[in-house]
Write an enzyme that holds these catalytic residues in place. Structure first.
Site, PDB file in Angstrom:
ATOM      1  N   ASN A 155      79.522 -68.945 -54.240  1.00 35.16           N
ATOM      2  CA  ASN A 155      80.620 -68.658 -55.432  1.00 35.16           C
ATOM      3  C   ASN A 155      80.969 -67.187 -55.749  1.00 35.16           C
ATOM      4  O   ASN A 155      82.154 -67.187 -56.096  1.00 35.16           O
ATOM      5  CB  ASN A 155      79.767 -69.176 -56.680  1.00 35.16           C
ATOM      6  CG  ASN A 155      78.151 -68.401 -56.981  1.00 35.16           C
ATOM      7  OD1 ASN A 155      77.757 -68.139 -55.990  1.00 35.16           O
ATOM      8  ND2 ASN A 155      78.300 -68.276 -58.268  1.00 35.16           N
ATOM      9  N   GLU A 253      66.801 -66.576 -57.180  1.00 37.26           N
ATOM     10  CA  GLU A 253      67.927 -66.366 -58.509  1.00 37.26           C
ATOM     11  C   GLU A 253      68.542 -67.901 -58.229  1.00 37.26           C
ATOM     12  O   GLU A 253      69.385 -68.239 -57.368  1.00 37.26           O
ATOM     13  CB  GLU A 253      68.769 -65.398 -58.194  1.00 37.26           C
ATOM     14  CG  GLU A 253      68.108 -64.013 -58.270  1.00 37.26           C
ATOM     15  CD  GLU A 253      67.909 -63.617 -59.932  1.00 37.26           C
ATOM     16  OE1 GLU A 253      68.254 -64.451 -60.845  1.00 37.26           O
ATOM     17  OE2 GLU A 253      67.057 -62.588 -59.956  1.00 37.26           O
ATOM     18  N   CYS A 287      76.901 -69.127 -61.771  1.00 40.03           N
ATOM     19  CA  CYS A 287      75.460 -69.428 -62.439  1.00 40.03           C
ATOM     20  C   CYS A 287      75.352 -69.252 -63.982  1.00 40.03           C
ATOM     21  O   CYS A 287      74.673 -70.017 -64.457  1.00 40.03           O
ATOM     22  CB  CYS A 287      74.483 -68.775 -61.628  1.00 40.03           C
ATOM     23  SG  CYS A 287      74.300 -67.132 -61.644  1.00 40.03           S
ATOM     24  N   GLU A 468      65.892 -58.923 -60.958  1.00 35.45           N
ATOM     25  CA  GLU A 468      66.661 -57.931 -60.198  1.00 35.45           C
ATOM     26  C   GLU A 468      67.593 -57.253 -61.188  1.00 35.45           C
ATOM     27  O   GLU A 468      67.709 -57.385 -62.186  1.00 35.45           O
ATOM     28  CB  GLU A 468      68.072 -58.842 -59.182  1.00 35.45           C
ATOM     29  CG  GLU A 468      67.462 -59.539 -58.339  1.00 35.45           C
ATOM     30  CD  GLU A 468      68.477 -60.633 -57.469  1.00 35.45           C
ATOM     31  OE1 GLU A 468      69.435 -60.608 -57.903  1.00 35.45           O
ATOM     32  OE2 GLU A 468      68.180 -60.873 -56.267  1.00 35.45           O
TER      33      GLU A 468
END
Ligand code: NAD
Length: 487
Positions: A155, A253, A287, A468
């Site tokens: 993405n 993630e 996301c 992160e």
């Protein structure tokens, strides 16, 4: 660029050299439906060679000072910025995203990822404590872990790949990265800049191919002690399973089903345009995109009317047209999957207010076979329907009404995911209270996607494991040791 029969042919980048592969996968231009690129179909053999190159490069790279590494990362950022337009054009063609988004978000951020970690690596401090009665001081020291395996999705191709490569190499690790097989071009382009930036051979190796072959070979490789993965929850489960026998360090993630909660005292002049962006930016393929909008009953009708009217103004079409807001979805299969969610919602009694199946898609002749879909707003959806529970990852958002704060927190938390949430209210006490109770790794109040890269990024529940960011990535990509000195 290597060309064969007018197709772009990519090669793996191993030990500082481009190496052809024995077999290739077709890669499509999502806005035309044409095959335009061949991506190496790497497997165990290529991963083995890349891991060896990364292992060989580790002693020299890990012994460089943070300042030396920082200078190289900054140089790489300069080179990406210099070629920004070429990268943006390539990202838009490869992924289907609009050229405007690639120019203003993907590529600037990819360069900034290197610049950010070039700076942050210079500013970490380790811990020290004293036990005076024992005559001891304790301190921690951190060192790079070794060869990092980095796996990224389609993405935000270069943006998310560099978000992993930058901290990994800033900390002194060497890497083997595997981008998505659907969007490999900009990673391959970046490989051409590494030598000029001063990245020694073998520090960054890129192996292209599918998750099942190349990805899994990386995950299962015994000499790769840590895997940083961004992608779907389903793939993360498989990676966890496959890496378990090696006790690897994992950063995961994953997906989201992100709520926006809009109270009746929200400033709709800010909230509506931002919620349109949070629902439909990058075709809804982020996301962090909003896919469940909870609106307090008092303003529900007004919100819906204005939101739908504005959604209809979003222009869908040729991604290289700078006036276009919505480009193509990544693949034919993904488009079909997203459309099926809308059909299912309709079959369950929900109302589609605009977009898919309601409005006509008007595409230029060259884009008729592309994977396009209009921004789609669905109302009157039940909380337990698949549209309200599963990650759709397309330009589809659901709008539902709520009455009380207590009720909306429960409903917003009522999914398996916990990545990002947005809260809209002018009552400061309320936004703090609600933000605190949401099961979500990120909560934006009265805004969306405003990021300080210093702070932790990541999800709760099925949205991920680990975080992160400046300190979090430093901790993930280094091994800590506690040393005690008695005097
Ligand atoms: P995906 O899980 O299908 O693929 C992601 C990557 O994993 C690709 O490179 C793929 O080739 C690889 N892969 C697939 N199977 C593998 C296996 N068995 N072993 C090793 N690697 C394997 O995800 P996708 O469809 O490319 O991306 C969309 C998903 O990514 C969505 O769920 C989205 O929410 C998520 N995402 C999360 C974040 C975040 O930061 N939380 C950011 C972007 C995207």
């Amino acid at each position: 660029m290597a060309q064969s029969k007018a197709l772009l042919v990519l090669e793996n980048f191993i030990g500082g050299k481009f190496i052809p592969c024995s077999s290739y996968i077709d890669s499509y231009n999502p806005s035309t439906g044409d095959v335009y690129c061949k991506v190496p179909d790497s497997g165990k053999e290529e991963v083995e060679a890349a891991v060896k190159a990364a292992k060989d490069a580790f002693p020299l790279w890990s012994s460089k000072s943070p300042l030396e590494r920082s200078q190289i990362l900054n140089k790489l950022a300069d080179l990406i910025e210099h070629d920004l337009e070429a990268f943006a054009q390539a990202e838009s063609k490869d992924q289907g995203k609009t050229i405007t988004f690639a120019r203003t978000v993907d590529i600037p951020r990819a360069a900034y990822n290197f610049r950010f970690f070039a700076s942050s690596i210079l500013h970490h401090v380790t811990e020290c404590t004293e036990m005076a009665t024992m005559g001891c001081v304790h301190y921690t020291s951190r060192s790079p872990v070794g060869v990092a395996g980095l796996i990224s999705p389609w993405n935000l191709p270069l943006y998310l790949l560099t978000w992993k490569i930058a901290p990994a190499i800033a900390c002194g690790n060497t890497v083997v990265a595997k981008p998505s097989e659907m969007t490999s071009v900009t990673a391959w382009m970046m490989c051409k800049l590494l030598e000029k930036a001063g990245v020694p051979h073998g520090v960054v190796n890129i192996v292209f191919g599918t998750g099942a072959k190349a990805g899994e070979a990386l995950v299962c490789h015994p000499d790769v002690p840590l895997i940083s993965f961004t992608g779907s929850t389903l793939t993360a489960q498989r990676i966890t399973e496959k890496s378990a026998p090696h006790c690897k360090r994992l950063s995961l993630e994953l997906g989201g089903k992100n709520p926006a909660i809009i109270f009746d005292d929200a400033d709709l002049s800010q909230c509506i345009p931002t919620t349109l962006r949070s629902s439909f930016a990058n075709q809804g393929e982020i996301c962090l995109c909003t896919s469940r909008i909870f609106v307090q009953r008092g303003i529900y009708s007004e919100f819906l009317k204005r939101f739908v009217a504005e959604a209809k103004k979003w222009k869908t079409g040729n991604p290289s047209d700078p006036t276009v807001d919505v480009g193509a979805l990544i693949s034919k299969e993904h488009l079909e999957k997203v459309r099926n969610y809308v059909k299912k919602a309709q079959a369950e009694g929900a109302r589609v207010l605009c977009g898919e199946g309601v409005d006509a898609l008007d595409l230029p002749p060259g884009n008729q076979k592309g994977y396009f879909m209009l921004p789609t707003v669905i109302a009157e959806v039940k909380d337990d329907s698949s549209c309200m529970q599963e990650e759709i990852f397309g330009p589809v958002t659901c709008v539902v009404a709520f009455d009380t704060e207590e009720e909306v927190i429960k409903r917003a938390n009522g999914v398996k995911y916990g990545l990002a949430a947005t809260v809209w209210s002018s009552n400061v006490g309320r936004v703090h209270r609600v933000a605190h109770r949401l099961q979500s790794g990120l909560v934006w109040t009265n805004c969306w996607l405003v990021r300080d890269l210093n702070l932790p990024f990541g999800g709760m529940k099925a949205s991920g494991i680990g975080r992160e960011g400046a300190k979090d990535s430093y901790e993930f990509f280094t091994e800590v040791k506690t040393i005690t000195i008695k005097h």
